[in-house]
Write an enzyme that holds these catalytic residues in place. Structure first.
Site, PDB file in Angstrom:
ATOM      1  N   ASP A  35       0.911  -1.140  -0.032  1.00 55.18           N
ATOM      2  CA  ASP A  35       0.153  -0.046  -0.147  1.00 55.18           C
ATOM      3  C   ASP A  35       1.005   1.177  -0.076  1.00 55.18           C
ATOM      4  O   ASP A  35       0.834   1.885   0.928  1.00 55.18           O
ATOM      5  CB  ASP A  35      -1.005   0.055   1.373  1.00 55.18           C
ATOM      6  CG  ASP A  35      -0.282  -0.009   2.376  1.00 55.18           C
ATOM      7  OD1 ASP A  35       0.796  -0.573   2.671  1.00 55.18           O
ATOM      8  OD2 ASP A  35      -0.854   0.600   3.501  1.00 55.18           O
ATOM      9  N   HIS A  38       8.892  -0.666   9.332  1.00 55.55           N
ATOM     10  CA  HIS A  38       8.042  -1.841   9.455  1.00 55.55           C
ATOM     11  C   HIS A  38       8.101  -2.835   8.209  1.00 55.55           C
ATOM     12  O   HIS A  38       8.613  -4.075   8.275  1.00 55.55           O
ATOM     13  CB  HIS A  38       6.557  -1.128   9.303  1.00 55.55           C
ATOM     14  CG  HIS A  38       6.503  -0.216  10.371  1.00 55.55           C
ATOM     15  ND1 HIS A  38       6.395  -0.831  11.954  1.00 55.55           N
ATOM     16  CD2 HIS A  38       6.404   1.064  10.561  1.00 55.55           C
ATOM     17  CE1 HIS A  38       6.140   0.332  12.512  1.00 55.55           C
ATOM     18  NE2 HIS A  38       5.911   1.443  11.750  1.00 55.55           N
TER      19      HIS A  38
HETATM   20  C1  BDR Z   1       2.121  -0.600   8.971  1.00 58.00           C
HETATM   21  O1  BDR Z   1       1.132   0.737   8.360  1.00 58.00           O
HETATM   22  C2  BDR Z   1       1.553   1.318   7.505  1.00 58.00           C
HETATM   23  O2  BDR Z   1       1.321   2.823   7.843  1.00 58.00           O
HETATM   24  C3  BDR Z   1       2.847   1.078   7.146  1.00 58.00           C
HETATM   25  O3  BDR Z   1       3.233   1.171   5.530  1.00 58.00           O
HETATM   26  C4  BDR Z   1       2.976  -0.467   7.767  1.00 58.00           C
HETATM   27  O4  BDR Z   1       2.915  -1.398   6.685  1.00 58.00           O
HETATM   28  C5  BDR Z   1       2.812  -0.259  10.115  1.00 58.00           C
HETATM   29  O5  BDR Z   1       1.856  -0.515  11.272  1.00 58.00           O
HETATM   30 CA    CA Z   2       2.534  -0.773   4.491  1.00 57.68          CA
END
Ligand code: BDR
Ligand code: CA
Length: 330
Positions: free
Chosen positions: A10, A244
């Site tokens: 995303d 992340h």
């Molecule tokens: C996740 O949430 C999204 O904002 C980031 O891309 C990551 O995949 C972290 O909680």
């Molecule tokens: Ca993400």
């Protein structure tokens, strides 16, 4: 021998960094990318992915648009917190040229299902957004559920959530989809906040990219600096931004970067803990554990790999600084 990989993104700043990690990893062959909604609308995420592929000279990788909203909803609106963290365009308001290559016409779910049928356990799927498209693939084909190797970013086992006290952002978008994934998929590695909030990037590292004087270096530095500034407001205690999504890709390359707990997982779907990822009480004594939750990470080794891979990828993109003028003759 390379590992085939499909990313489900995303795109999103840390998704962009995850994509760069994959492109900078000689151990991986990215055979396709599926796009989901989450940090941005699905169309925006796909556009960002295509633009980043073009920046790094990898427009040969096919990109498919996945499902546009959660299973129990009929539309999707970007959350204010996502806009704050990733910017309205999802990539920290950096400006990349409109991509020349378009997304594939085909269906993302069919692409995923066919890829697992063709490559089996030689393929790893790395979802770094809401689980909606992956859950649809599981429902579409039992073979996918049984044979897909999934290394996903999402969830939090032993730490609080990041968008609500119990819920991590990706799971929060579509708890039913992640629950289905945990119950039906047979090989899921969960890279959640337990480990991703230990892997932090600061402006000291992004300065390395800026100094390259290349289009790729400028993009990575500008986008990551935006993300770091957002974290200074939302989580000032951390002293950096959480890597992340790149950590999930890194584990697909090298599982020894994390230590996992084997467990059968579920997602709470009702009440104030909706969106919580937790052990499934009903499958506690099942000898087969279908999920592996990362509970510890070799931070130093991951950060070194991350910087090496992204820096050498960005180095190869076109120069943005004019070459020094030749010395005038006297
Ligand atoms: C996740 O949430 C999204 O904002 C980031 O891309 C990551 O995949 C972290 O909680
Ligand atoms: Ca993400």
């Amino acid at each position: 021998m390379t590992t085939k990989v499909i990313l489900d993104l995303d795109t999103g700043i840390d998704d962009a960094l995850a994509l760069a990690y994959a492109l900078g990893s000689p151990e991986l062959e990215v055979i396709g990318i599926t796009g989901t909604y989450g940090n941005v609308l699905v169309e925006t995420g796909v556009r960002n992915t295509l633009a980043i592929l073009e920046l790094f000279g990898r427009s040969d990788i096919p990109v498919y648009a996945g499902l546009p909203h959660a299973r129990r909803r009929d539309s999707f609106e970007v959350l204010e917190i996502s806009e704050f963290i990733h910017g309205i365009n999802g990539i920290g308001e950096t400006v990349l040229p409109e991509p020349v290559v378009q997304a594939e016409e085909g269906d993302a779910v069919e692409f995923l299902v066919a890829a697992v049928r063709e490559h089996g356990e030689d393929l790893v799927i790395v979802p770094t957004g809401p689980s909606t498209t992956i859950a649809a693939a599981i429902e579409a084909d039992d073979h996918f559920a049984e044979h897909a190797r999934i290394v996903m970013m999402g969830g939090a086992l032993a730490v609080p959530g990041n968008v609500r006290p119990w819920a991590e952002a990706n799971v929060n978008q579509d708890p039913e989809a992640t629950d289905l994934l945990f119950r039906r998929a047979q090989d899921v590695t969960m890279i959640g906040l337990d480990v991703t909030l230990q892997t932090l990037l600061t402006t000291e590292e992004t300065a390395v990219w800026r100094e390259l004087g290349t289009a790729g270096g400028d993009f990575l530095a500008d986008a990551a600096d935006y993300y770091i500034r957002a974290y200074e407001t939302t989580a000032p205690n951390l002293g950096g931004c959480g890597l992340h999504d790149p950590l999930a890709v890194a584990v697909a390359v090298d599982p020894s970067l994390v230590t996992c707990l084997d467990i059968n997982l579920k997602v709470d779907l009702a009440g104030e803990t909706r969106g919580r990822t937790i052990g499934d009480h009903d499958r506690l004594n099942d000898p087969v554990k279908t999920a592996h939750v990362a509970v510890a990470v070799d931070v130093e080794r991951f950060l070194a790999e991350f910087m090496q891979r992204l820096t050498s990828l960005a180095e190869k993109t076109r120069a943005t600084e004019p070459a020094a003028a030749p010395m005038a003759r006297r």
